[in-house]
Design an enzyme around this catalytic site. Structure first.
Site, PDB file in Angstrom:
ATOM      1  N   LYS A   1      51.905  37.117  37.694  1.00  0.00           N
ATOM      2  CA  LYS A   1      52.258  35.695  37.811  1.00  0.00           C
ATOM      3  C   LYS A   1      53.758  35.630  38.081  1.00  0.00           C
ATOM      4  O   LYS A   1      54.513  34.935  37.401  1.00  0.00           O
ATOM      5  CB  LYS A   1      51.851  34.977  36.504  1.00  0.00           C
ATOM      6  CG  LYS A   1      51.908  33.469  36.559  1.00  0.00           C
ATOM      7  CD  LYS A   1      50.899  32.814  37.488  1.00  0.00           C
ATOM      8  CE  LYS A   1      51.239  31.349  37.677  1.00  0.00           C
ATOM      9  NZ  LYS A   1      50.422  30.704  38.734  1.00  0.00           N
TER      10      LYS A   1
ATOM     11  N   ASP B   1      45.989  33.603  39.135  1.00  0.00           N
ATOM     12  CA  ASP B   1      45.098  32.434  39.257  1.00  0.00           C
ATOM     13  C   ASP B   1      44.221  32.562  40.508  1.00  0.00           C
ATOM     14  O   ASP B   1      43.016  32.297  40.482  1.00  0.00           O
ATOM     15  CB  ASP B   1      45.884  31.108  39.223  1.00  0.00           C
ATOM     16  CG  ASP B   1      47.110  31.090  40.121  1.00  0.00           C
ATOM     17  OD1 ASP B   1      47.482  32.146  40.688  1.00  0.00           O
ATOM     18  OD2 ASP B   1      47.721  29.999  40.261  1.00  0.00           O
TER      19      ASP B   1
ATOM     20  N   ASP C   1      42.635  41.293  30.092  1.00  0.00           N
ATOM     21  CA  ASP C   1      41.649  40.852  29.103  1.00  0.00           C
ATOM     22  C   ASP C   1      40.789  39.741  29.695  1.00  0.00           C
ATOM     23  O   ASP C   1      39.553  39.774  29.626  1.00  0.00           O
ATOM     24  CB  ASP C   1      42.384  40.355  27.845  1.00  0.00           C
ATOM     25  CG  ASP C   1      41.424  39.824  26.804  1.00  0.00           C
ATOM     26  OD1 ASP C   1      40.399  40.481  26.554  1.00  0.00           O
ATOM     27  OD2 ASP C   1      41.702  38.740  26.236  1.00  0.00           O
TER      28      ASP C   1
ATOM     29  N   TYR D   1      50.740  41.454  23.795  1.00  0.00           N
ATOM     30  CA  TYR D   1      50.013  42.010  22.658  1.00  0.00           C
ATOM     31  C   TYR D   1      50.909  42.677  21.616  1.00  0.00           C
ATOM     32  O   TYR D   1      50.442  42.997  20.523  1.00  0.00           O
ATOM     33  CB  TYR D   1      48.950  43.010  23.156  1.00  0.00           C
ATOM     34  CG  TYR D   1      47.700  42.316  23.647  1.00  0.00           C
ATOM     35  CD1 TYR D   1      47.680  41.652  24.870  1.00  0.00           C
ATOM     36  CD2 TYR D   1      46.543  42.303  22.878  1.00  0.00           C
ATOM     37  CE1 TYR D   1      46.549  41.009  25.313  1.00  0.00           C
ATOM     38  CE2 TYR D   1      45.394  41.664  23.320  1.00  0.00           C
ATOM     39  CZ  TYR D   1      45.400  41.016  24.532  1.00  0.00           C
ATOM     40  OH  TYR D   1      44.273  40.374  24.966  1.00  0.00           O
TER      41      TYR D   1
ATOM     42  N   ASP E   1      36.544  39.704  31.255  1.00  0.00           N
ATOM     43  CA  ASP E   1      35.436  38.856  30.795  1.00  0.00           C
ATOM     44  C   ASP E   1      34.748  38.221  32.008  1.00  0.00           C
ATOM     45  O   ASP E   1      33.516  38.086  32.033  1.00  0.00           O
ATOM     46  CB  ASP E   1      35.906  37.772  29.814  1.00  0.00           C
ATOM     47  CG  ASP E   1      35.721  38.195  28.347  1.00  0.00           C
ATOM     48  OD1 ASP E   1      35.843  39.398  28.043  1.00  0.00           O
ATOM     49  OD2 ASP E   1      35.452  37.308  27.493  1.00  0.00           O
TER      50      ASP E   1
HETATM   51  C1  IPM Z   1      39.154  43.062  24.184  1.00  0.00           C
HETATM   52  C2  IPM Z   1      39.339  42.064  23.068  1.00  0.00           C
HETATM   53  C3  IPM Z   1      40.648  42.282  22.313  1.00  0.00           C
HETATM   54  C4  IPM Z   1      41.774  42.114  23.322  1.00  0.00           C
HETATM   55  C5  IPM Z   1      40.841  41.359  21.100  1.00  0.00           C
HETATM   56  C6  IPM Z   1      39.776  41.595  20.051  1.00  0.00           C
HETATM   57  C7  IPM Z   1      42.201  41.474  20.479  1.00  0.00           C
HETATM   58  O1  IPM Z   1      39.238  40.770  23.560  1.00  0.00           O
HETATM   59  O2  IPM Z   1      39.177  44.272  23.922  1.00  0.00           O
HETATM   60  O3  IPM Z   1      38.958  42.651  25.336  1.00  0.00           O
HETATM   61  O4  IPM Z   1      42.212  40.988  23.593  1.00  0.00           O
HETATM   62  O5  IPM Z   1      42.227  43.124  23.843  1.00  0.00           O
HETATM   63 MN    MN Z   2      38.612  40.657  25.622  1.00  0.00          MN
END
Ligand code: IPM
Ligand code: MN
Ligand code: NAD
Length: 352
Positions: free
Chosen positions: A185, A218, A242, A134, A246
């Site tokens: 990884k 993975d 990140d 990042y 999700d």
């Molecule tokens: C999150 C988002 C951000 C990240 C994006 C918007 C840059 O996906 O906060 O999870 O990748 O950190």
């Molecule tokens: Mn995210």
């Protein structure tokens, strides 16, 4: 307490309005008002003014007790420059090195996995939040040609790796948890992730009461789907964190349910739902505000207002049980009506 509120873009606006309603009600019910100060920083603001955030923007944020963010990201800003400055910039400049993302299934009907219940999805992810890929170090050479070279460096520092791993173990110990899993990884990324291996082993040795395991990222992604019940605390780098959060969002019923805190313990921290601005849903009273509302509970928890944090979580749970939900999780209500239902449940114990 003063809170900066950056609703941002798309459904960030929709869900933040509901979190603000909930926080306002909390202040009234508990008698300790929160000063919620909106800041206009967003794609609209950038497109109108050419400014993503003012030159003293990060210093402004440091003056608040906490920062609440809806979401940032807009197709009219293709390079996402404003999101980089406002969201990632704040993570870096305020040194919010802990991305705290609890993954808790509040109602088993929301879990997409067959035969899994609330006991199977209950863990915390600590995502390193200030380095990794990042940092955007790199560049492009001969851009736009077939000879293009694109370099994107990943930064791992001893200080950065050490402090997030230590935070994960300290959290586990403080919460009576006995399992920490680090995901990297290191089989392919033999420089940077060797550092994670070394530091993890060193810190784990200081916590004999905690079983410290390691999984390649993975495999971890696979096990999150196949057997999420094995985890209590996961610690990983910025990018992997990140992605796995999700997946964590999906395990809780969808991205609309997932909450997060970007923390520097003892300093001004930032709270936001895990999801983004979801442009297709924006302004349509469709977005699920629960992730944002649960993020406001994490904010109150971090500010030491534990009773209020618990009251918000209980109200969200009660709304879920009563089916007062948006369509993404099977309900029929709109964003605003879910916010109202949660506010009603916060006020009810006092009114009765
Ligand atoms: C999150 C988002 C951000 C990240 C994006 C918007 C840059 O996906 O906060 O999870 O990748 O950190
Ligand atoms: Mn995210
Ligand atoms: P997203 O999280 O915005 O949405 C992906 C999908 O998840 C949506 O289309 C929707 O189906 C569902 N979803 C997400 N939040 C929901 C909610 N509250 N209620 C109901 N459904 C919900 O991810 P994306 O589409 O990849 O990104 C859109 C924009 O948001 C991009 O510009 C991205 O960079 C940005 N983004 C910002 C943040 C942030 O501000 N923290 C986080 C992720 C993405």
């Amino acid at each position: 307490m003063r809170i900066a509120v950056i609703a941002g873009d798309g459904i960030g606006q929709d869900v933040t309005a509901e979190a603000v309603k909930v926080l306002t009600a909390m202040g009234e019910v508990y008698g300790e008002p929160l000063e919620l100060e909106p800041l206009p920083w967003s794609a609209d603001h950038y497109l109108q003014t050419g400014v993503t955030l003012p030159p003293d923007g990060y210093d402004m944020l440091r003056q608040y007790d906490a920062v609440f963010v809806g979401a940032l990201g807009d197709p009219r800003v293709p390079d996402n420059r404003h999101a980089r400055d406002i969201l990632l910039g704040t993570r870096f400049e305020l040194d919010l090195y802990v991305n705290y993302r609890p993954v808790r299934l509040l109602d088993e009907r929301l879990c997409p996995l067959k035969g899994r219940g609330t006991a199977d999805v209950n863990f915390v992810v600590f995502r390193e939040n200030t380095e990794g890929v990042y940092v955007s170090i790199g560049g492009r050479f001969k851009a736009g040609t077939e000879d293009e070279v694109a370099i994107q460096e990943e930064i791992n520092t001893w200080k950065g790796v050490n402090r997030i791993i230590r935070h994960a173990f300290a959290y586990a110990k403080a919460h009576g948890l006995t399992k920490v899993c680090m995901a990297d990884k290191s089989n392919a990324m033999q420089q940077g992730h060797a550092l994670w291996q070394r530091v993890y082993k060193e810190v784990a040795a200081e916590y004999p009461g905690i079983t410290a395991t390691h999984q390649y990222i993975d495999a971890l992604a696979m096990f999150l789907v196949k057997d999420p019940g094995q985890y209590e605390v996961i610690v990983t780098n910025n990018l992997f964190g990140d992605i796995v959060t999700d997946i964590g969002g999906a395990l809780q019923g969808g991205l609309g349910m997932a909450a997060s805190g970007n923390l520097h313990p003892g300093k001004t921290s930032l709270f936001e739902p895990v999801h983004g601005s979801a442009p297709p849903l924006a302004g349509r009273n469709l977005a699920n505000p629960m992730g944002a509302i649960l993020s406001s509970a994490l904010m109150l928890e971090t500010l030491g207002r534990l009773d209020e944090a618990r009251a918000i979580e209980d109200a969200v749970k009660a709304a879920l049980m009563a089916g007062e939900t948006t369509t993404d999780i099977g309900g029929t209500l709109g964003t605003r009506e879910v916010g109202d239902a949660i506010v009603r449940r916060i006020r009810r114990p006092v009114e009765e």
